[in-house]
Design an enzyme around this catalytic site. Structure first.
Site, short mmCIF file in Angstrom:
data_model
loop_
_atom_site.label_atom_id
_atom_site.label_comp_id
_atom_site.label_asym_id
_atom_site.label_seq_id
_atom_site.Cartn_x
_atom_site.Cartn_y
_atom_site.Cartn_z
CD GLU A 1 49.03 41.04 42.91
OE1 GLU A 1 47.97 41.41 42.38
OE2 GLU A 1 49.95 40.48 42.27
CG ASP B 1 40.35 41.14 39.08
OD1 ASP B 1 39.81 41.86 39.93
OD2 ASP B 1 41.29 41.53 38.37
#
Length: 449
Positions: free
Chosen positions: A417, A178
């Site tokens: 993550e 993103d």
């Protein structure tokens, strides 16, 4: 491949299973406990790859749950929303996307976002089928082939009306990366009218201690401005009355589609697909590889995205620049040149790296930021993907290194993550499902000491 002990092997495997169990809901798995409470498209595909090692039926259920959100035009949306998540816990929520009220192609009975993510799904399904008992493989292939075929057809029609072989993404979120510097110039060129942008409250910043790990407010305004323009187009991106403000031929997305079409061919054989369908998938593979070859720059030794709005190639070196590894079928000259760049100080050869694992953006780039989302941190899921790709192009030693270093990283910092590449600090969400999933796949190839 690695010096992991038997006790470490057992503990890692159990920890990974525990995370996937803790994040499990009704037939699907959350990406993470708090920051990502819904079902994400490519997260679920990676999750299914891990689940296939412990329960092939649960892996297929993960895909079935995602398929229920498939749009009438074939698109698999990037989020299938969990109706039990309280208002305000995640933004933008289903109301903000408004797909069920404005999009004629949106599914009934389930709320989704209006964009998509990289098509890892056929790779996941093929893995689950391969690990299923032989007596079940044809049935599973028949079940999955139709939704996957229509998904790929959508990408190679609505998202490639030019027939270039490259997928056009219409929002940075579709890339999966993103906040990558790949999109910096394209986003900077978008003019947001503050009077036309509805007020909003971000939820992501409440789940991280350091806001610098997340996209800036200015970029978030642009992200939502693009969503509003997609709403104006009723999410029919190939028939929008006005040109969309962000349109990018994404080489990483397109390379994954090539690999996914190869997986779809194997599924097609088991499913008893028609000769015509098989020919179509084969043509998609050829078209994709040709499109990627057109975006190769010998002087830069990289594959470049194409900004359709600005009419220029994007020459920012990130992990996506190595997309040809994922698509495969490289000439020996190009493969060797790309491997040399992969091993160089522009990526894995940077002496500051805590582990020899690829930063999401090359440390030599001006836009590199070691703590910022997709601008520099190491992502375990990308370590897995490129390890898988490198093995497929015959670079077995490089693939083994990613698995060895990736497991060492997880042993040290847990199932994060993403990770700061120089200090090894875990960043973003903890107990990330796709990190647990790729660990399960790595462990399947490990012989503990």
């Amino acid at each position: 491949m690695t010096n992991i002990s038997r006790d470490q092997w057992r503990q890692l495997r159990q920890d990974a299973i525990d995370i996937l169990d803790a994040n499990r809901l009704d037939g699907w798995t959350r990406a993470a406990p708090r920051l990502y409470p819904h079902q994400w498209s490519w997260d679920s595909a990676f999750i299914a790859i891990g689940l296939a090692h412990i329960d092939h039926e649960r892996a297929m259920a993960e895909m079935r749950s995602l398929f229920r959100g498939q749009w009438r035009n074939g698109m698999i949306p990037h989020i299938v929303f969990n109706p039990d998540v309280p208002a305000g816990e995640y933004f933008p929520d289903a109301d903000r996307w408004a797909c069920d009220t404005v999009a004629p192609d949106a599914p009934g009975g389930v709320r989704t976002s209006g964009i998509c993510q990289p098509p890892v799904h056929a790779i996941a399904v093929q893995r689950a089928i391969a690990l299923a008992p032989g007596s079940e493989r044809a049935r599973l292939a028949r079940e999955a082939f139709g939704p996957l075929f229509e998904w790929h057809r959508y990408l190679l029609s609505a998202r490639d009306p030019e027939g270039s072989g490259l997928v056009t993404i219409v929002h940075p979120w579709e890339s999966g990366m993103d906040n990558s510097p790949r999109w910096t110039d394209a986003l900077a060129a978008i003019e947001v009218d503050p009077a036309r942008l509805a007020p909003y409250q971000r939820a992501d910043l409440t789940h991280v201690e350091d806001p610098s790990q997340r996209p800036t407010q200015a970029d978030y305004d642009r992200f939502l401005w693009i969503v509003d323009r997609l709403i104006d187009a009723r999410y029919r991106v190939d028939a929008a009355a006005e040109p969309l403000p962000f349109r990018m031929k994404d080489v990483f997305f397109s390379a994954i589609l090539v690999a996914a079409n190869e997986a779809l061919l194997r599924i097609a054989t088991l499913a008893g697909a028609s000769f015509e369908q098989v020919e179509i998938v084969e043509s998609w593979i050829d078209r994709g590889r040709s499109g990627l070859a057109d975006q190769w720059h010998d002087d830069l030794v990289m594959c470049c995205d194409r900004d359709l709005v600005a009419g220029r190639d994007v020459t920012v070196r990130t992990i996506a620049s190595f997309a040809p590894f994922v698509a495969g079928n490289l000439t020996s000259t190009r493969r060797d040149a790309l491997l040399a760049k992969w091993r160089s100080t522009a990526m894995l050869g940077d002496p500051r790296l805590k582990w020899r694992l690829p930063p999401s953006t090359s440390p030599v780039e001006a836009g590199f930021s070691p703590r910022a989302y997709w601008r520099g941190p190491v992502w375990p899921v990308m370590n897995w993907l490129f390890g898988w790709a490198l093995r497929n192009v015959g670079a077995a030693d490089d693939a083994a290194e990613l698995a060895r270093e990736g497991l060492a990283q997880v042993l040290a910092v847990g199932f994060a993550e993403y990770i700061e590449p120089f200090t090894g600090e875990p960043l973003g969400s903890s107990d990330q499902s796709w990190t647990a999933a790729v660990v399960l796949d790595w462990l399947d190839d490990v012989e503990p000491a």
